[in-house]
Scaffold this active site. Structure first.
Site, PDB file in Angstrom:
ATOM      1  N   GLY A  33       8.518   8.851 -13.013  1.00 64.57           N
ATOM      2  CA  GLY A  33       8.081   8.029 -11.886  1.00 64.57           C
ATOM      3  C   GLY A  33       6.654   7.567 -12.054  1.00 64.57           C
ATOM      4  O   GLY A  33       6.084   7.656 -13.136  1.00 64.57           O
ATOM      5  N   ASN A  34       6.091   7.030 -10.980  1.00 65.60           N
ATOM      6  CA  ASN A  34       4.695   6.585 -11.002  1.00 65.60           C
ATOM      7  C   ASN A  34       4.083   6.858  -9.634  1.00 65.60           C
ATOM      8  O   ASN A  34       4.772   7.308  -8.718  1.00 65.60           O
ATOM      9  CB  ASN A  34       4.608   5.109 -11.391  1.00 65.60           C
ATOM     10  CG  ASN A  34       5.321   4.214 -10.393  1.00 65.60           C
ATOM     11  OD1 ASN A  34       4.875   4.054  -9.265  1.00 65.60           O
ATOM     12  ND2 ASN A  34       6.463   3.675 -10.797  1.00 65.60           N
ATOM     13  N   ARG A  35       2.792   6.592  -9.505  1.00 65.75           N
ATOM     14  CA  ARG A  35       2.081   7.022  -8.307  1.00 65.75           C
ATOM     15  C   ARG A  35       2.036   5.993  -7.193  1.00 65.75           C
ATOM     16  O   ARG A  35       1.325   6.182  -6.204  1.00 65.75           O
ATOM     17  CB  ARG A  35       0.667   7.472  -8.685  1.00 65.75           C
ATOM     18  CG  ARG A  35       0.683   8.779  -9.481  1.00 65.75           C
ATOM     19  CD  ARG A  35      -0.716   9.200  -9.891  1.00 65.75           C
ATOM     20  NE  ARG A  35      -1.636   9.187  -8.775  1.00 65.75           N
ATOM     21  CZ  ARG A  35      -2.934   8.924  -8.867  1.00 65.75           C
ATOM     22  NH1 ARG A  35      -3.460   8.640 -10.037  1.00 65.75           N
ATOM     23  NH2 ARG A  35      -3.694   8.930  -7.800  1.00 65.75           N
ATOM     24  N   SER A  36       2.764   4.907  -7.304  1.00 65.96           N
ATOM     25  CA  SER A  36       2.717   3.903  -6.235  1.00 65.96           C
ATOM     26  C   SER A  36       3.288   4.476  -4.938  1.00 65.96           C
ATOM     27  O   SER A  36       4.380   5.032  -4.909  1.00 65.96           O
ATOM     28  CB  SER A  36       3.522   2.675  -6.652  1.00 65.96           C
ATOM     29  OG  SER A  36       3.507   1.744  -5.598  1.00 65.96           O
ATOM     30  N   ALA A 100       5.856  -1.023  -8.176  1.00 64.29           N
ATOM     31  CA  ALA A 100       5.561  -0.583  -9.538  1.00 64.29           C
ATOM     32  C   ALA A 100       6.898  -0.264 -10.200  1.00 64.29           C
ATOM     33  O   ALA A 100       7.569   0.702  -9.833  1.00 64.29           O
ATOM     34  CB  ALA A 100       4.658   0.641  -9.513  1.00 64.29           C
TER      35      ALA A 100
END
Ligand code: CTP
Ligand code: CA
Length: 231
Positions: A33-36, A100
């Site tokens: 995943g990502n931090r958005s 994102a």
């Protein structure tokens, strides 16, 4: 005052906003995943609604509540988001790609949990590229599809130097074929899960059309102002 002045200027316009961050599964219990957090995209959806638009919010793992009065479509992976965007873009006037989207996904998704014992001291993951949703829409538009659609991309970059950051933005909007690109700087402590934001908006020629800093809601309104100004 700016909000009041702008009120109603998107009346009857169909606006699609993607927000949040996709998750690409590895096995039934893990993902990349990502931090958005989805805050800036949600703010754009809320601001567009407040200005009279019919809003569809395509949401990927939001950390904040979606605004009232919008049509919510949930998408988890990049490919799910692509399907949702392609469906919604067909009769939209404006598409804002604030989500994102994972550039790569695991090449193989296994049905049972990856076990340490079977792996040893290192684990190598093989990833394959996801479709670039915005670039594909940009290319379709150049081929004559989606004639009335305004396409807006986001670029979150870690580049510390402002001139180099803008150069990256110029190259990116050219690659994507979007009408506007919202560029912001992100880092370990900057940009995510915070209330404030600071952005530069570039047009298709790579020229700065707007610079905005403040709450994500006020930045959302400045981004919408730049979109309205395209007409
Ligand atoms: N985007 C997309 N599909 C992808 C990746 C990104 O539609 N598979 C969109 C994002 O929603 C964003 C814009 O493209 O609006 C720019 O995303 P960004 O990650 O900054 O650009 P990339 O082209 O993926 O380049 P890189 O990550 O290498 O900087
Ligand atoms: Ca990317």
């Amino acid at each position: 005052a700016a909000r009041l002045a702008a009120s109603g200027d998107l009346s009857g316009r169909r606006v699609v906003v993607t927000a949040g961050g996709t998750r690409e599964p590895l096995d039934p219990v893990r993902f990349l995943g990502n931090r958005s957090s989805g805050r800036q995209g949600v703010a754009i959806a809320a601001a567009a609604r407040a200005r009279g638009a019919e809003v569809t919010l395509i949401a990927a793992h939001l950390e904040v509540a979606p605004p009232e009065g919008v049509t919510l479509v949930e998408a988890s992976t990049a490919r799910e988001l692509q399907h949702a965007v392609t469906d919604a873009a067909a009769d939209a006037d404006i598409l804002v790609m604030a989500a994102a989207v994972a550039d790569y996904r695991p090449a193989v998704v296994v049905d049972s949990k990856i076990k340490k014992e079977a792996q040893g001291d290192t684990l190598e993951l093989s990833l394959v590229k996801n479709p670039d949703i915005l670039a594909e829409l940009g290319a379709s538009r150049r081929a004559g599809e989606y004639p009335g659609l305004r396409l807006v991309g986001f670029a979150a970059e870690t580049e510390p130097d402002q001139a180099a950051l803008l150069e990256m933005g110029r190259a990116k909007i050219a690659r994507k074929g979007a009408d506007l690109l919202v560029v912001n700087r992100v880092g370990w402590t900057q940009g995510f899960a915070t209330d404030g934001n600071s952005v530069v908006v570039l047009d298709g020629a790579g020229d700065i059309v707007s610079e905005a800093a403040g709450s994500k809601m006020s930045v959302a309104d400045r981004i919408l102002d730049a979109i309205v100004a395209l007409d």
